[in-house]
Motif scaffolding. Structure first.
Motif, PDB file in Angstrom:
ATOM      1  N   ALA A 218      48.976  35.613 -58.436  1.00 48.99           N
ATOM      2  CA  ALA A 218      49.202  34.231 -58.872  1.00 48.99           C
ATOM      3  C   ALA A 218      49.174  33.277 -57.678  1.00 48.99           C
ATOM      4  O   ALA A 218      48.634  32.169 -57.769  1.00 48.99           O
ATOM      5  N   MET A 219      49.750  33.684 -56.550  1.00 45.85           N
ATOM      6  CA  MET A 219      49.683  32.861 -55.333  1.00 45.85           C
ATOM      7  C   MET A 219      48.233  32.665 -54.903  1.00 45.85           C
ATOM      8  O   MET A 219      47.809  31.542 -54.570  1.00 45.85           O
ATOM      9  N   THR A 220      47.474  33.744 -54.900  1.00 40.01           N
ATOM     10  CA  THR A 220      46.066  33.672 -54.486  1.00 40.01           C
ATOM     11  C   THR A 220      45.292  32.707 -55.362  1.00 40.01           C
ATOM     12  O   THR A 220      44.579  31.823 -54.854  1.00 40.01           O
ATOM     13  N   GLU A 221      45.411  32.844 -56.675  1.00 38.15           N
ATOM     14  CA  GLU A 221      44.662  31.980 -57.582  1.00 38.15           C
ATOM     15  C   GLU A 221      45.129  30.525 -57.491  1.00 38.15           C
ATOM     16  O   GLU A 221      44.355  29.603 -57.767  1.00 38.15           O
ATOM     17  N   ASN A 222      46.367  30.324 -57.074  1.00 36.58           N
ATOM     18  CA  ASN A 222      46.900  28.956 -56.947  1.00 36.58           C
ATOM     19  C   ASN A 222      46.586  28.351 -55.586  1.00 36.58           C
ATOM     20  O   ASN A 222      47.027  27.244 -55.282  1.00 36.58           O
ATOM     21  N   GLY A 223      45.843  29.073 -54.751  1.00 32.68           N
ATOM     22  CA  GLY A 223      45.383  28.509 -53.488  1.00 32.68           C
ATOM     23  C   GLY A 223      46.103  28.980 -52.246  1.00 32.68           C
ATOM     24  O   GLY A 223      45.687  28.662 -51.128  1.00 32.68           O
ATOM     25  N   ASP A 224      47.202  29.735 -52.394  1.00 32.39           N
ATOM     26  CA  ASP A 224      47.937  30.239 -51.229  1.00 32.39           C
ATOM     27  C   ASP A 224      47.423  31.650 -50.935  1.00 32.39           C
ATOM     28  O   ASP A 224      48.102  32.648 -51.169  1.00 32.39           O
ATOM     29  N   VAL A 225      46.197  31.718 -50.407  1.00 35.56           N
ATOM     30  CA  VAL A 225      45.481  32.989 -50.338  1.00 35.56           C
ATOM     31  C   VAL A 225      46.107  33.951 -49.337  1.00 35.56           C
ATOM     32  O   VAL A 225      46.284  35.142 -49.622  1.00 35.56           O
ATOM     33  N   ALA A 226      46.451  33.468 -48.148  1.00 33.72           N
ATOM     34  CA  ALA A 226      46.992  34.369 -47.120  1.00 33.72           C
ATOM     35  C   ALA A 226      48.300  34.999 -47.583  1.00 33.72           C
ATOM     36  O   ALA A 226      48.498  36.216 -47.475  1.00 33.72           O
ATOM     37  N   ARG A 227      49.192  34.177 -48.122  1.00 32.72           N
ATOM     38  CA  ARG A 227      50.468  34.711 -48.608  1.00 32.72           C
ATOM     39  C   ARG A 227      50.235  35.619 -49.812  1.00 32.72           C
ATOM     40  O   ARG A 227      50.848  36.694 -49.928  1.00 32.72           O
ATOM     41  N   GLY A 228      49.352  35.202 -50.712  1.00 36.21           N
ATOM     42  CA  GLY A 228      49.076  35.999 -51.898  1.00 36.21           C
ATOM     43  C   GLY A 228      48.537  37.370 -51.546  1.00 36.21           C
ATOM     44  O   GLY A 228      48.946  38.381 -52.125  1.00 36.21           O
ATOM     45  N   ARG A 229      47.626  37.412 -50.580  1.00 30.94           N
ATOM     46  CA  ARG A 229      47.076  38.712 -50.185  1.00 30.94           C
ATOM     47  C   ARG A 229      48.159  39.606 -49.594  1.00 30.94           C
ATOM     48  O   ARG A 229      48.241  40.797 -49.928  1.00 30.94           O
ATOM     49  N   ALA A 230      49.013  39.043 -48.757  1.00 29.49           N
ATOM     50  CA  ALA A 230      50.063  39.844 -48.123  1.00 29.49           C
ATOM     51  C   ALA A 230      51.028  40.404 -49.163  1.00 29.49           C
ATOM     52  O   ALA A 230      51.421  41.586 -49.096  1.00 29.49           O
TER      53      ALA A 230
ATOM     54  N   ALA B  38      43.705  42.736 -57.653  1.00 29.11           N
ATOM     55  CA  ALA B  38      44.267  41.507 -57.088  1.00 29.11           C
ATOM     56  C   ALA B  38      43.966  41.386 -55.598  1.00 29.11           C
ATOM     57  O   ALA B  38      43.711  40.279 -55.092  1.00 29.11           O
ATOM     58  N   VAL B  39      43.997  42.497 -54.873  1.00 30.87           N
ATOM     59  CA  VAL B  39      43.635  42.459 -53.453  1.00 30.87           C
ATOM     60  C   VAL B  39      42.175  42.053 -53.295  1.00 30.87           C
ATOM     61  O   VAL B  39      41.827  41.258 -52.405  1.00 30.87           O
ATOM     62  N   LEU B  40      41.296  42.555 -54.169  1.00 32.17           N
ATOM     63  CA  LEU B  40      39.888  42.175 -54.104  1.00 32.17           C
ATOM     64  C   LEU B  40      39.702  40.688 -54.345  1.00 32.17           C
ATOM     65  O   LEU B  40      38.834  40.055 -53.731  1.00 32.17           O
ATOM     66  N   HIS B  41      40.506  40.111 -55.229  1.00 29.64           N
ATOM     67  CA  HIS B  41      40.436  38.661 -55.436  1.00 29.64           C
ATOM     68  C   HIS B  41      40.818  37.911 -54.161  1.00 29.64           C
ATOM     69  O   HIS B  41      40.180  36.922 -53.800  1.00 29.64           O
ATOM     70  N   ALA B  42      41.860  38.366 -53.497  1.00 26.87           N
ATOM     71  CA  ALA B  42      42.262  37.712 -52.253  1.00 26.87           C
ATOM     72  C   ALA B  42      41.169  37.844 -51.199  1.00 26.87           C
ATOM     73  O   ALA B  42      40.875  36.889 -50.458  1.00 26.87           O
ATOM     74  N   MET B  43      40.545  39.010 -51.124  1.00 29.99           N
ATOM     75  CA  MET B  43      39.458  39.219 -50.165  1.00 29.99           C
ATOM     76  C   MET B  43      38.247  38.355 -50.504  1.00 29.99           C
ATOM     77  O   MET B  43      37.558  37.854 -49.611  1.00 29.99           O
ATOM     78  N   PHE B  44      37.992  38.160 -51.794  1.00 32.87           N
ATOM     79  CA  PHE B  44      36.914  37.262 -52.218  1.00 32.87           C
ATOM     80  C   PHE B  44      37.207  35.848 -51.738  1.00 32.87           C
ATOM     81  O   PHE B  44      36.334  35.162 -51.204  1.00 32.87           O
ATOM     82  N   GLU B  45      38.448  35.418 -51.925  1.00 29.22           N
ATOM     83  CA  GLU B  45      38.802  34.042 -51.566  1.00 29.22           C
ATOM     84  C   GLU B  45      38.813  33.818 -50.060  1.00 29.22           C
ATOM     85  O   GLU B  45      38.511  32.710 -49.608  1.00 29.22           O
ATOM     86  N   ASP B  46      39.186  34.832 -49.256  1.00 30.83           N
ATOM     87  CA  ASP B  46      39.211  34.599 -47.806  1.00 30.83           C
ATOM     88  C   ASP B  46      37.923  35.063 -47.116  1.00 30.83           C
ATOM     89  O   ASP B  46      37.802  35.003 -45.893  1.00 30.83           O
ATOM     90  N   GLY B  47      36.952  35.524 -47.935  1.00 29.26           N
ATOM     91  CA  GLY B  47      35.644  35.854 -47.379  1.00 29.26           C
ATOM     92  C   GLY B  47      35.536  37.219 -46.746  1.00 29.26           C
ATOM     93  O   GLY B  47      34.569  37.491 -46.033  1.00 29.26           O
ATOM     94  N   SER B  48      36.489  38.116 -47.010  1.00 35.11           N
ATOM     95  CA  SER B  48      36.477  39.450 -46.386  1.00 35.11           C
ATOM     96  C   SER B  48      35.601  40.407 -47.185  1.00 35.11           C
ATOM     97  O   SER B  48      36.075  41.404 -47.749  1.00 35.11           O
ATOM     98  N   ILE B  49      34.312  40.120 -47.242  1.00 34.85           N
ATOM     99  CA  ILE B  49      33.415  40.865 -48.123  1.00 34.85           C
ATOM    100  C   ILE B  49      33.247  42.314 -47.664  1.00 34.85           C
ATOM    101  O   ILE B  49      33.290  43.245 -48.470  1.00 34.85           O
TER     102      ILE B  49
END
Length: 437
Positions: free
Chosen positions: A171-183, A201-212
């Motif tokens: 939920a943090m990741t989708e709401n824009g707080d990607v670094a905290r959400g991933r952790a 959910a981790v894959l979503h965070a990696m998608f958002e921060d570009g960690s392909i």
């Protein structure tokens, strides 16, 4: 001895076996793991009058669009809990039954009341969370924020619970707080690796921060532990296919499609069958890769059987992808007519963005890119209302970007891509290089 669930809430069953199987089945459900249905069936067999096992099994039926079975078990749970069950269990059963029946506003209201009274009822709390939850499909424009705020309100009741960390982090990741959400999500994943929702959910965070590349390694390392019958098995590999496309590797994306996403190969729930296949094929085509028409026709045939009528806006948009790609103007016109009628009657909470997207997709497939841009431009900020995740909805922005390029508006396309690169600075995306050269 009185039985409790894993969160310390009483269970109205005298059977040790039923209580144990229910606890295990709920954990499997919350983890998106294989064996969920079979384990809940064991609980029911041990105590056929165990209402919570009945309604949990009904929810799994609903995941797979087995509507008649889901409603039958929900009705049985309501009948049981009316005479045998606590106030919490009656509210639990009713809330899940409303969700199963598709009565979203009523289900959201019941869920809110229930979570206020029993915040540690994880099964009820799970209803509004995730990309396919009650909030995402409510039509509300701020469902990402609503999920995050709900999780923040109840966080003190869960501590380091593996399921809650998974969902609150996402939920943090989708709401824009990607670094905290991933952790946070990774903390939950490390507590229970047999958790498909956490891997997802981790894959979503990696998608958002570009960690392909990191996401690619995660899928390769983790997916062998997860059975092909797992509810998210194909979708997790869909994420890997998106990563391949960001690096221009269409061949890998098509191999993944053939292996686990093609309707004849997948064991996914119907909504994933339709959305994952349509969106991957559309992306391939939009980025300039060749997609055999036979793949479109096969997937469209399967989709028409699964979603013959207008339903969820998220499903309707993906059905429009099929209709546009196969030039089935009759099917698209029929679906659009129903969508627009529902809009006129005030029965389409997602609003005008739904028919606008459908018209834009048809224009794009007809290579009328200016018309596609004209249809999408006013509603881009409203696309969130169709539900799903940011990664899934990015398909619409991608279509808009390609339409801008093909209609000659490279300046606006560059502006959107620069904004995306600002969001995901480590992304090395090769999709657009030729068009912008």
């Amino acid at each position: 001895m009185a039985h409790e669930d894993r969160y310390g809430l009483p269970l109205s069953t005298a059977s040790d076996e039923a209580a144990s199987a229910y606890r295990e089945g709920v954990d499997l459900m919350l983890a998106g793991w294989t064996g969920t249905a079979e384990t809940l069936e064991r609980a029911i067999a041990a105590d056929p009058d165990f209402a919570l096992a009945q309604i949990a099994r009904a929810r799994v039926h609903a995941f797979y669009q087995q509507g008649d079975l889901a409603r039958q078990k929900a009705a049985r749970a309501r009948e049981i809990v009316a005479t045998r069950g606590t106030e919490r269990e009656r509210s639990h059963v009713e809330t899940l039954a409303l969700a199963i029946e598709g009565r979203l506003p009523d289900a959201i209201a019941a869920m809110s009341r229930h979570v206020e009274a029993w915040p540690r009822d994880a099964v009820v709390l799970s209803l509004p969370l995730g990309a396919f939850g009650l909030f995402a499909f409510s039509g509300m424009p701020d469902h990402d924020r609503a999920r995050h705020e709900l999780c923040e309100r109840v966080a003190r009741h869960y501590g380091e619970d593996w399921w809650f960390l998974t969902m609150s982090g996402w939920a943090m990741t989708e709401n824009g707080d990607v670094a905290r959400g991933r952790a946070v999500t990774e903390r939950g994943f490390n507590l229970r690796r047999a958790n498909a929702h956490a891997a997802h959910a981790v894959l979503h965070a990696m998608f958002e921060d570009g960690s392909i590349e990191e996401a690619d390694r995660l899928v390769d390392d983790w997916i062998p532990t997860y059975g092909r019958a797992g509810i998210l098995h194909g979708h997790i590999l869909w994420h890997q296919a998106l990563g391949a496309l960001e690096h221009g590797d269409a061949a890998k994306a098509l191999r993944i499609y053939a292996d686990v996403l093609q309707p004849s190969a997948t064991q996914a729930p119907p909504l994933n069958v339709v959305t994952d296949s349509a969106s991957l094929l559309w992306r391939l085509s939009a980025y300039g890769h060749s997609v055999p028409q036979a793949l479109w026709l096969e997937a469209d045939g399967a989709a028409q059987k699964l979603f013959p009528k207008s339903s969820l806006p998220f499903a309707d948009v993906h059905m429009a992808l099929f209709a546009a790609a196969t030039q089935n103007r009759e099917a698209l016109a029929a679906r659009l007519a129903v969508i627009e009628q529902r809009l006129a009657e005030g029965k389409l909470p997602a609003g005008p963005v739904v028919p606008a997207i459908c018209r834009a997709l048809a224009a794009f497939a007809d290579e009328d890119h200016a018309a596609c841009v004209q249809a999408l431009a006013p509603v881009l900020g409203e696309v969130v209302r169709i539900g799903g995740s940011h990664a899934q909805r990015e398909l619409i922005e991608d279509t808009f970007i390609v339409a801008l390029m093909r209609s000659g508006d490279l300046s606006r396309a560059r502006t959107l891509l620069d904004a995306r690169l600002h969001r995901r600075p480590s992304m090395r995306d090769t999709r657009w290089q030729a068009a912008l050269a």
